[in-house]
Write a protein that holds these residues in place. Structure first.
Motif, PDB file in Angstrom:
ATOM      1  N   HIS A  16      68.524  25.488  18.447  1.00  0.00           N
ATOM      2  CA  HIS A  16      67.425  25.760  18.159  1.00  0.00           C
ATOM      3  C   HIS A  16      67.129  25.588  16.292  1.00  0.00           C
ATOM      4  CE1 HIS A  16      63.297  28.177  18.255  1.00  0.00           C
ATOM      5  NE2 HIS A  16      63.411  27.646  17.024  1.00  0.00           N
ATOM      6  N   HIS A  18      64.922  23.995  12.865  1.00  0.00           N
ATOM      7  CA  HIS A  18      63.566  23.084  12.416  1.00  0.00           C
ATOM      8  C   HIS A  18      63.919  22.338  11.181  1.00  0.00           C
ATOM      9  CE1 HIS A  18      60.396  25.598  14.797  1.00  0.00           C
ATOM     10  NE2 HIS A  18      61.439  26.583  14.644  1.00  0.00           N
ATOM     11  N   ASN A  44      57.669  20.649  16.389  1.00  0.00           N
ATOM     12  CA  ASN A  44      56.601  21.278  15.893  1.00  0.00           C
ATOM     13  C   ASN A  44      56.276  20.706  14.515  1.00  0.00           C
ATOM     14  OD1 ASN A  44      58.543  22.883  14.677  1.00  0.00           O
ATOM     15  ND2 ASN A  44      57.203  24.706  14.299  1.00  0.00           N
ATOM     16  N   TYR A 104      55.335  26.425  23.461  1.00  0.00           N
ATOM     17  CA  TYR A 104      54.690  27.395  22.263  1.00  0.00           C
ATOM     18  C   TYR A 104      52.931  27.641  22.951  1.00  0.00           C
ATOM     19  CZ  TYR A 104      57.690  25.605  18.504  1.00  0.00           C
ATOM     20  OH  TYR A 104      58.776  25.101  17.664  1.00  0.00           O
ATOM     21  N   THR A 109      52.913  30.543  16.458  1.00  0.00           N
ATOM     22  CA  THR A 109      53.907  30.400  15.373  1.00  0.00           C
ATOM     23  C   THR A 109      53.359  29.480  14.491  1.00  0.00           C
ATOM     24  OG1 THR A 109      56.166  30.709  14.457  1.00  0.00           O
ATOM     25  CG2 THR A 109      55.486  29.352  16.560  1.00  0.00           C
ATOM     26  N   THR A 110      54.336  28.979  13.446  1.00  0.00           N
ATOM     27  CA  THR A 110      54.046  27.956  12.612  1.00  0.00           C
ATOM     28  C   THR A 110      53.601  26.655  13.526  1.00  0.00           C
ATOM     29  OG1 THR A 110      55.553  29.199  11.072  1.00  0.00           O
ATOM     30  CG2 THR A 110      55.055  26.817  10.687  1.00  0.00           C
ATOM     31  N   HIS A 139      59.045  29.822  23.343  1.00  0.00           N
ATOM     32  CA  HIS A 139      58.831  30.688  22.152  1.00  0.00           C
ATOM     33  C   HIS A 139      58.224  31.778  23.130  1.00  0.00           C
ATOM     34  CE1 HIS A 139      57.714  31.988  18.163  1.00  0.00           C
ATOM     35  NE2 HIS A 139      57.118  32.621  18.863  1.00  0.00           N
ATOM     36  N   HIS A 177      65.541  32.480  20.466  1.00  0.00           N
ATOM     37  CA  HIS A 177      65.291  33.586  19.641  1.00  0.00           C
ATOM     38  C   HIS A 177      64.876  34.984  20.079  1.00  0.00           C
ATOM     39  CE1 HIS A 177      61.350  32.267  19.544  1.00  0.00           C
ATOM     40  NE2 HIS A 177      61.566  31.226  18.665  1.00  0.00           N
ATOM     41  N   CYS A 221      59.785  36.357   9.943  1.00  0.00           N
ATOM     42  CA  CYS A 221      59.838  35.239  10.745  1.00  0.00           C
ATOM     43  C   CYS A 221      58.884  35.477  12.270  1.00  0.00           C
ATOM     44  CB  CYS A 221      61.147  34.748  11.010  1.00  0.00           C
ATOM     45  SG  CYS A 221      62.135  35.676  11.897  1.00  0.00           S
ATOM     46  N   LEU A 222      59.005  34.582  12.822  1.00  0.00           N
ATOM     47  CA  LEU A 222      58.510  34.992  14.394  1.00  0.00           C
ATOM     48  C   LEU A 222      59.423  34.528  15.495  1.00  0.00           C
ATOM     49  CD1 LEU A 222      54.593  34.104  13.673  1.00  0.00           C
ATOM     50  CD2 LEU A 222      55.764  36.493  14.049  1.00  0.00           C
ATOM     51  N   ASP A 250      67.344  28.903  14.383  1.00  0.00           N
ATOM     52  CA  ASP A 250      65.813  29.023  14.361  1.00  0.00           C
ATOM     53  C   ASP A 250      65.620  28.833  12.782  1.00  0.00           C
ATOM     54  OD1 ASP A 250      63.260  28.881  14.617  1.00  0.00           O
ATOM     55  OD2 ASP A 250      62.914  31.159  14.825  1.00  0.00           O
ATOM     56  N   ALA A 252      64.075  27.523   9.919  1.00  0.00           N
ATOM     57  CA  ALA A 252      62.824  27.196   9.741  1.00  0.00           C
ATOM     58  C   ALA A 252      62.449  27.302   8.321  1.00  0.00           C
ATOM     59  CB  ALA A 252      62.023  28.108  10.638  1.00  0.00           C
ATOM     60  N   HIS A 254      60.394  26.879   4.766  1.00  0.00           N
ATOM     61  CA  HIS A 254      58.985  26.792   4.146  1.00  0.00           C
ATOM     62  C   HIS A 254      59.653  26.919   2.591  1.00  0.00           C
ATOM     63  CE1 HIS A 254      56.693  27.304   7.678  1.00  0.00           C
ATOM     64  NE2 HIS A 254      57.622  28.205   8.004  1.00  0.00           N
ATOM     65  N   ALA A 266      55.738  31.988   8.306  1.00  0.00           N
ATOM     66  CA  ALA A 266      56.749  32.676   9.223  1.00  0.00           C
ATOM     67  C   ALA A 266      57.896  31.845   9.387  1.00  0.00           C
ATOM     68  CB  ALA A 266      56.184  33.054  10.396  1.00  0.00           C
ATOM     69  N   GLY A 267      59.222  32.351   9.178  1.00  0.00           N
ATOM     70  CA  GLY A 267      60.134  31.276   9.236  1.00  0.00           C
ATOM     71  C   GLY A 267      61.522  31.516   8.109  1.00  0.00           C
TER      72      GLY A 267
HETATM   73  C1  NCD Z   1      58.865  28.891  12.683  1.00  0.00           C
HETATM   74  C2  NCD Z   1      58.751  27.475  11.921  1.00  0.00           C
HETATM   75  O1  NCD Z   1      58.363  27.868  10.820  1.00  0.00           O
HETATM   76  O2  NCD Z   1      58.482  26.311  12.173  1.00  0.00           O
HETATM   77  N1  NCD Z   1      58.849  29.897  12.245  1.00  0.00           N
HETATM   78  C3  NCD Z   1      59.525  31.091  12.733  1.00  0.00           C
HETATM   79  O3  NCD Z   1      59.128  32.266  12.186  1.00  0.00           O
HETATM   80  N2  NCD Z   1      60.454  31.270  13.446  1.00  0.00           N
HETATM   81  C4  NCD Z   1      58.242  28.519  14.028  1.00  0.00           C
HETATM   82  C5  NCD Z   1      58.981  29.271  15.248  1.00  0.00           C
HETATM   83  O4  NCD Z   1      60.133  29.154  15.772  1.00  0.00           O
HETATM   84  O5  NCD Z   1      58.548  30.454  15.675  1.00  0.00           O
END
Ligand code: NCD
Ligand code: ZN
Length: 351
Positions: A16, A18, A44, A104, A109-110, A139, A177, A221-222, A250, A252, A254, A266-267
């Motif tokens: 998993h 991103h 995503n 999703y 989430t994001t 998710h 997750h 995060c989510l 996960d 992710a 930002h 979130a991430g």
């Molecule tokens: C993820 C993202 O930023 O793409 N964010 C997160 O908090 N995990 C999206 C996700 O997996 O929920």
């Protein structure tokens, strides 16, 4: 019990991830590829990856972003939207582009604005996936604003996931997750059909960390981290040897400024420290001998893929990882960084 000073395991995979696109992809992909041989790539993007041709093109961009000296295989996923096309799903699987599809719930989430609003609206797509033997990655959070953010995973299991398993008896599902003991129990209760991924961050802190001494966006995060009892359930599951549980970071990314602001994203970006943190957790639990199953064997087994042949060694040593990663070109004229995840507790492994 004394700890070994190193551990050698088959090269792990990340189920998993991103990786984003453009300058973020260019900056981040190498960090995943340094640690992992393969990764399930989340779809995503903006707009989301819903077509076979888009996934194949994204896969090419990822391959180009990986330095030539690293071997890395991106495993692509389809972003399910309302009315997801069963023909496109089956075709992409047959052509070897999709490995799985991602659910999703809309606005969970994001970048999930295009997510699914009701399971009825993806039933045809899920039937096609059942036939094609294509796993569904979930998710697992309800989005009803009346449900407390800390209860969203547990409510999802009862309200959405249980009916889904019944409605699609041939579908294999990964609860991604996992953050609760209910999530752990749910996966354990469906061993022939379900897998569950667990992140390094959910293993290493509970929800107190998000608010320790002030609000700390790099712990957000989510799904959001839960109470300590849930973290302990995750640690037990990850180190149990149960093949249903496997590694999914996960990670992710930002940019730091979009996390450190009034409405931070979130991430958590953990790619540069993922295996070090997992090793720390397994060492603390006295279960380093089970790290290889969690990181390198259980995931391939779930997906029907061979385990990696190559071996890697983690060593007991002070963590050696950058605090930030630069993202050239993200915003012309501005130096942007991504903040790398670091638990509050010491990490005594290097990779
Ligand atoms: C993820 C993202 O930023 O793409 N964010 C997160 O908090 N995990 C999206 C996700 O997996 O929920
Ligand atoms: Zn994710």
């Amino acid at each position: 019990m004394s700890q070994p000073s190193s551990i050698t395991i088959r090269r792990p995979d990340d189920w998993h991830v991103h990786l984003r696109d453009g300058p973020m992809l260019a900056a981040c992909a190498v960090h995943t590829a340094r640690q992992f041989a393969r990764a399930i790539i989340m779809p995503n993007l903006v707009p989301p990856v819903t077509k076979v041709a888009e996934a194949a093109a994204y896969r090419d961009r990822i391959r180009k972003a990986i330095p030539a000296d690293l071997q890395f295989e991106p495993l692509m996923t389809c972003y399910l939207t309302d009315g997801a096309d069963p023909v496109e799903l089956a075709r992409g699987k047959k052509e070897g582009v999709w490995v799985a599809a991602k659910l999703y719930p809309a606005h969970a989430t994001t970048n999930s604005a295009h997510g699914v609003t009701s399971m009825d609206r993806v039933a045809k797509g899920l039937e096609a996936m059942e036939k094609a033997g294509m796993p569904l990655l979930v998710h697992g959070e309800v989005t009803d604003p009346d449900v407390d953010i800390f209860d969203r995973e547990a409510v999802f299991l009862d309200k959405v996931l249980f009916p889904l398993l019944k409605r699609h008896p041939g579908l294999k599902i990964v609860l991604e997750h996992i953050t609760t003991r209910e999530g752990v129990a749910f996966v354990e209760a469906h061993p022939d059909r379900m897998g569950g991924t667990i992140t390094p961050h959910h293993l290493s802190y509970n929800r107190n960390a998000i608010f320790k001494g002030g609000i700390r966006p790099h712990f957000y995060c989510l799904p959001i981290a839960k109470r300590e009892e849930h973290r302990l359930a995750l640690r037990r599951a990850a180190t149990s040897g149960n093949p249903a549980f496997f590694l999914g970071t996960d990670t992710a990314p930002h940019s730091t400024d979009t996390k450190e602001c009034a409405c931070g994203c979130a991430g958590i970006f953990n790619a540069p420290v993922a295996m070090q943190v997992y090793a720390q957790v397994f060492a603390e639990e006295g279960k380093l001998d089970r790290l290889e199953a969690f990181a390198s064997l259980n995931g391939p087994r779930f997906y029907g893929l061979p385990a990696n042949e190559e071996k890697v060694t983690l060593r007991a040593a002070t963590l050696d990882a950058p605090e930030t990663v630069e993202v050239p070109g993200l915003s012309p004229g501005l130096a942007k960084t991504i903040t790398v995840f670091r638990p509050d507790t010491p990490v005594g492994w290097s990779f």
